[in-house]
Structures are given as structure tokens and as C-alpha cells.
Design a protein around this motif. Structure first.
Motif, PDB file in Angstrom:
ATOM      1  N   ALA A   1       0.811  -1.218   0.000  1.00 28.32           N
ATOM      2  CA  ALA A   1       0.000   0.000   0.000  1.00 28.32           C
ATOM      3  C   ALA A   1       0.842   1.266   0.000  1.00 28.32           C
ATOM      4  CB  ALA A   1      -0.956  -0.002   1.193  1.00 28.32           C
ATOM      5  N   VAL A   2       1.846   1.335   0.835  1.00 27.98           N
ATOM      6  CA  VAL A   2       2.638   2.571   0.933  1.00 27.98           C
ATOM      7  C   VAL A   2       3.418   2.853  -0.346  1.00 27.98           C
ATOM      8  CG1 VAL A   2       4.475   3.760   2.199  1.00 27.98           C
ATOM      9  CG2 VAL A   2       2.744   2.464   3.448  1.00 27.98           C
ATOM     10  N   PRO A   3       4.296   1.939  -0.787  1.00 30.89           N
ATOM     11  CA  PRO A   3       5.070   2.271  -1.988  1.00 30.89           C
ATOM     12  C   PRO A   3       4.225   2.374  -3.257  1.00 30.89           C
ATOM     13  CG  PRO A   3       5.564   0.031  -1.262  1.00 30.89           C
ATOM     14  CD  PRO A   3       4.709   0.663  -0.212  1.00 30.89           C
ATOM     15  N   GLU A   4       3.231   1.519  -3.389  1.00 34.25           N
ATOM     16  CA  GLU A   4       2.388   1.576  -4.587  1.00 34.25           C
ATOM     17  C   GLU A   4       1.557   2.861  -4.591  1.00 34.25           C
ATOM     18  OE1 GLU A   4       2.494  -0.632  -7.051  1.00 34.25           O
ATOM     19  OE2 GLU A   4       3.631  -2.231  -6.100  1.00 34.25           O
ATOM     20  N   GLY A   5       1.054   3.225  -3.418  1.00 33.64           N
ATOM     21  CA  GLY A   5       0.282   4.466  -3.314  1.00 33.64           C
ATOM     22  C   GLY A   5       1.130   5.689  -3.609  1.00 33.64           C
ATOM     23  N   ASN A   6       2.333   5.717  -3.069  1.00 33.21           N
ATOM     24  CA  ASN A   6       3.232   6.841  -3.350  1.00 33.21           C
ATOM     25  C   ASN A   6       3.589   6.900  -4.828  1.00 33.21           C
ATOM     26  OD1 ASN A   6       3.251   7.707  -0.707  1.00 33.21           O
ATOM     27  ND2 ASN A   6       5.065   6.531  -0.171  1.00 33.21           N
ATOM     28  N   ALA A   7       3.795   5.744  -5.434  1.00 33.49           N
ATOM     29  CA  ALA A   7       4.110   5.705  -6.865  1.00 33.49           C
ATOM     30  C   ALA A   7       2.945   6.248  -7.688  1.00 33.49           C
ATOM     31  CB  ALA A   7       4.442   4.277  -7.299  1.00 33.49           C
ATOM     32  N   ALA A   8       1.723   5.886  -7.309  1.00 31.82           N
ATOM     33  CA  ALA A   8       0.544   6.380  -8.023  1.00 31.82           C
ATOM     34  C   ALA A   8       0.471   7.895  -7.952  1.00 31.82           C
ATOM     35  CB  ALA A   8      -0.732   5.752  -7.456  1.00 31.82           C
ATOM     36  N   LEU A   9       0.638   8.434  -6.770  1.00 29.69           N
ATOM     37  CA  LEU A   9       0.565   9.894  -6.616  1.00 29.69           C
ATOM     38  C   LEU A   9       1.657  10.594  -7.413  1.00 29.69           C
ATOM     39  CD1 LEU A   9      -0.280  10.136  -2.816  1.00 29.69           C
ATOM     40  CD2 LEU A   9      -1.803  10.584  -4.742  1.00 29.69           C
ATOM     41  N   MET A  10       2.865  10.042  -7.386  1.00 27.59           N
ATOM     42  CA  MET A  10       3.965  10.626  -8.138  1.00 27.59           C
ATOM     43  C   MET A  10       3.653  10.608  -9.652  1.00 27.59           C
ATOM     44  SD  MET A  10       7.887   9.331  -8.480  1.00 27.59           S
ATOM     45  CE  MET A  10       7.365   8.003  -9.563  1.00 27.59           C
ATOM     46  N   LEU A  11       3.145   9.477 -10.136  1.00 28.02           N
ATOM     47  CA  LEU A  11       2.827   9.361 -11.564  1.00 28.02           C
ATOM     48  C   LEU A  11       1.718  10.328 -11.959  1.00 28.02           C
ATOM     49  CD1 LEU A  11       3.093   5.505 -11.839  1.00 28.02           C
ATOM     50  CD2 LEU A  11       4.468   7.147 -13.152  1.00 28.02           C
ATOM     51  N   TRP A  12       0.705  10.478 -11.105  1.00 27.49           N
ATOM     52  CA  TRP A  12      -0.386  11.405 -11.426  1.00 27.49           C
ATOM     53  C   TRP A  12       0.100  12.851 -11.449  1.00 27.49           C
ATOM     54  CZ3 TRP A  12      -3.979   8.456  -7.647  1.00 27.49           C
ATOM     55  CH2 TRP A  12      -4.551   7.365  -8.326  1.00 27.49           C
ATOM     56  N   ARG A  13       0.997  13.193 -10.524  1.00 23.28           N
ATOM     57  CA  ARG A  13       1.556  14.560 -10.542  1.00 23.28           C
ATOM     58  C   ARG A  13       2.350  14.796 -11.821  1.00 23.28           C
ATOM     59  NH1 ARG A  13       3.053  13.406  -4.829  1.00 23.28           N
ATOM     60  NH2 ARG A  13       1.299  14.172  -3.627  1.00 23.28           N
ATOM     61  N   GLU A  14       3.160  13.817 -12.188  1.00 20.15           N
ATOM     62  CA  GLU A  14       3.933  13.939 -13.429  1.00 20.15           C
ATOM     63  C   GLU A  14       3.011  14.031 -14.637  1.00 20.15           C
ATOM     64  OE1 GLU A  14       7.405  11.559 -14.373  1.00 20.15           O
ATOM     65  OE2 GLU A  14       7.562  11.053 -12.236  1.00 20.15           O
ATOM     66  N   ALA A  15       1.931  13.256 -14.627  1.00 23.59           N
ATOM     67  CA  ALA A  15       0.972  13.295 -15.737  1.00 23.59           C
ATOM     68  C   ALA A  15       0.385  14.683 -15.879  1.00 23.59           C
ATOM     69  CB  ALA A  15      -0.135  12.262 -15.516  1.00 23.59           C
ATOM     70  N   LEU A  16       0.049  15.298 -14.774  1.00 25.82           N
ATOM     71  CA  LEU A  16      -0.513  16.649 -14.815  1.00 25.82           C
ATOM     72  C   LEU A  16       0.517  17.642 -15.345  1.00 25.82           C
ATOM     73  CD1 LEU A  16      -2.806  18.599 -14.288  1.00 25.82           C
ATOM     74  CD2 LEU A  16      -2.022  18.756 -11.902  1.00 25.82           C
ATOM     75  N   GLU A  17       1.759  17.540 -14.866  1.00 22.93           N
ATOM     76  CA  GLU A  17       2.817  18.425 -15.356  1.00 22.93           C
ATOM     77  C   GLU A  17       3.027  18.254 -16.857  1.00 22.93           C
ATOM     78  OE1 GLU A  17       6.283  17.634 -13.000  1.00 22.93           O
ATOM     79  OE2 GLU A  17       5.255  18.189 -11.140  1.00 22.93           O
ATOM     80  N   ASP A  18       3.052  17.013 -17.319  1.00 20.75           N
ATOM     81  CA  ASP A  18       3.240  16.764 -18.746  1.00 20.75           C
ATOM     82  C   ASP A  18       2.052  17.278 -19.556  1.00 20.75           C
ATOM     83  OD1 ASP A  18       5.704  15.700 -18.406  1.00 20.75           O
ATOM     84  OD2 ASP A  18       5.130  13.627 -18.778  1.00 20.75           O
ATOM     85  N   HIS A  19       0.864  17.121 -19.025  1.00 27.54           N
ATOM     86  CA  HIS A  19      -0.306  17.644 -19.731  1.00 27.54           C
ATOM     87  C   HIS A  19      -0.207  19.157 -19.866  1.00 27.54           C
ATOM     88  CE1 HIS A  19      -4.388  17.812 -21.192  1.00 27.54           C
ATOM     89  NE2 HIS A  19      -4.557  18.855 -20.393  1.00 27.54           N
ATOM     90  N   ARG A  20       0.170  19.812 -18.794  1.00 25.76           N
ATOM     91  CA  ARG A  20       0.319  21.278 -18.824  1.00 25.76           C
ATOM     92  C   ARG A  20       1.397  21.714 -19.809  1.00 25.76           C
ATOM     93  NH1 ARG A  20      -0.158  22.158 -12.317  1.00 25.76           N
ATOM     94  NH2 ARG A  20      -2.431  22.263 -12.262  1.00 25.76           N
ATOM     95  N   ALA A  21       2.409  20.867 -19.983  1.00 22.69           N
ATOM     96  CA  ALA A  21       3.508  21.184 -20.899  1.00 22.69           C
ATOM     97  C   ALA A  21       3.200  20.778 -22.337  1.00 22.69           C
ATOM     98  CB  ALA A  21       4.786  20.508 -20.427  1.00 22.69           C
ATOM     99  N   GLY A  22       2.021  20.222 -22.561  1.00 22.19           N
ATOM    100  CA  GLY A  22       1.641  19.846 -23.918  1.00 22.19           C
ATOM    101  C   GLY A  22       2.108  18.469 -24.350  1.00 22.19           C
ATOM    102  N   ARG A  23       2.632  17.691 -23.430  1.00 21.56           N
ATOM    103  CA  ARG A  23       3.081  16.328 -23.750  1.00 21.56           C
ATOM    104  C   ARG A  23       1.935  15.364 -23.435  1.00 21.56           C
ATOM    105  NH1 ARG A  23       7.580  18.822 -21.177  1.00 21.56           N
ATOM    106  NH2 ARG A  23       6.976  17.877 -19.191  1.00 21.56           N
ATOM    107  N   HIS A  24       0.913  15.394 -24.261  1.00 16.09           N
ATOM    108  CA  HIS A  24      -0.336  14.698 -23.973  1.00 16.09           C
ATOM    109  C   HIS A  24      -0.219  13.172 -24.036  1.00 16.09           C
ATOM    110  CE1 HIS A  24      -2.245  18.530 -23.734  1.00 16.09           C
ATOM    111  NE2 HIS A  24      -1.767  18.847 -24.921  1.00 16.09           N
ATOM    112  N   ALA A  25       0.537  12.649 -24.967  1.00 13.79           N
ATOM    113  CA  ALA A  25       0.680  11.190 -25.062  1.00 13.79           C
ATOM    114  C   ALA A  25       1.374  10.652 -23.810  1.00 13.79           C
ATOM    115  CB  ALA A  25       1.458  10.806 -26.315  1.00 13.79           C
ATOM    116  N   ARG A  26       2.442  11.315 -23.407  1.00  8.55           N
ATOM    117  CA  ARG A  26       3.153  10.887 -22.194  1.00  8.55           C
ATOM    118  C   ARG A  26       2.252  11.055 -20.972  1.00  8.55           C
ATOM    119  NH1 ARG A  26       6.792  12.477 -18.097  1.00  8.55           N
ATOM    120  NH2 ARG A  26       8.486  10.992 -17.827  1.00  8.55           N
ATOM    121  N   SER A  27       1.494  12.123 -20.939  1.00  6.71           N
ATOM    122  CA  SER A  27       0.581  12.372 -19.828  1.00  6.71           C
ATOM    123  C   SER A  27      -0.440  11.243 -19.691  1.00  6.71           C
ATOM    124  CB  SER A  27      -0.137  13.710 -20.032  1.00  6.71           C
ATOM    125  OG  SER A  27      -1.093  13.920 -19.031  1.00  6.71           O
TER     126      SER A  27
END
Length: 117
Positions: free
Chosen positions: A20-46
Motif C-alpha cells: 500500500a505505501v510504496p504503490e500508493g506513493n508511486a501512483a501519486l507521483m505518476l499522477w503529478r507527473e501526468a498533470l505536469e506533462d499535460h500542462r507542458a503539452g506532452r499529452h501522449a506521455r501524460s
């Protein structure tokens, strides 16, 4: 059940600490990165990062469910071990909030971009 009754604390601990802890932290990290990439116009990576985050969140939820099951089978929901470990990770409800906030930000961005065009 006899074996589980002897070793339920180890199962709870390992499910939370190694799942739960490492998988949950990984999920949150990936979602934050997805949002950053979306904002930067990298939609496929997002989109890819968003999907990976959902998968990690499912793993975290499964680990949490296993820990909760092991504790409840042994009548240990209120034990100090369970309380201690429950406080060490982000509950599934907080995942939902995080996903909802990120999805809302993505929708707002798309709406603004469409309005500007």
C-alpha cells in the motif's frame, strides 16, 4: 486460519509496508507527473503516466484490502499494530481525492484551450 492467526501481524505489516505505501506513493507521483506533462503539452506521455498511476493505485488498494482482511479475520481491527500501520499510508479515499483534483485540473485546462481556439 490457524497459521494466519499466528502470523497475521506480519501479513498486515508486509501488505502495508511493501504494498500500500510504496504503490500508493508511486501512483501519486505518476499522477503529478501526468498533470505536469499535460500542462507542458506532452499529452501522449501524460496519458501513459495517468494509466500507470491508475494501475499503481489498484495495487495499493489490493494491498490495503489484504491487510484489512487479515486483521479482520483475526479480530484485530482495533489492535495497536493495525492502528500504527494504518497511519503510515495514504488511504484509498485520499487517492480518489487526488485523482479527482488532477482530473478536474486537466478538464479545466482543456476547456480553456478550446475556448481560446
Amino acid at each position: 486460519r490457524t497459521e494466519l492467526r499466528k502470523d497475521w501481524q506480519r501479513l498486515v505489516r508486509s501488505s502495508l509496508d511493501e504494498g500500500a505505501v510504496p504503490e500508493g506513493n508511486a501512483a501519486l507521483m505518476l499522477w503529478r507527473e501526468a498533470l505536469e506533462d499535460h500542462r507542458a503539452g506532452r499529452h501522449a506521455r501524460s496519458r501513459l503516466l495517468w494509466a500507470m498511476g491508475r494501475e499503481e493505485a489498484r495495487h495499493a488498494e489490493l494491498a490495503y484490502d489484504i491487510a484489512r482482511w487479515a486483521a479482520s479475520i483475526c479480530g484485530a481491527d482495533r489492535s495497536s499494530c493495525w492502528r500504527q500501520h494504518r497511519q503510515q499510508f495514504v488511504p484509498v479515499s485520499e487517492f480518489a481525492v487526488s485523482v479527482s483534483q488532477t482530473a478536474g485540473a486537466v478538464r479545466e485546462r482543456r476547456h480553456r484551450q478550446q475556448s481560446e481556439n
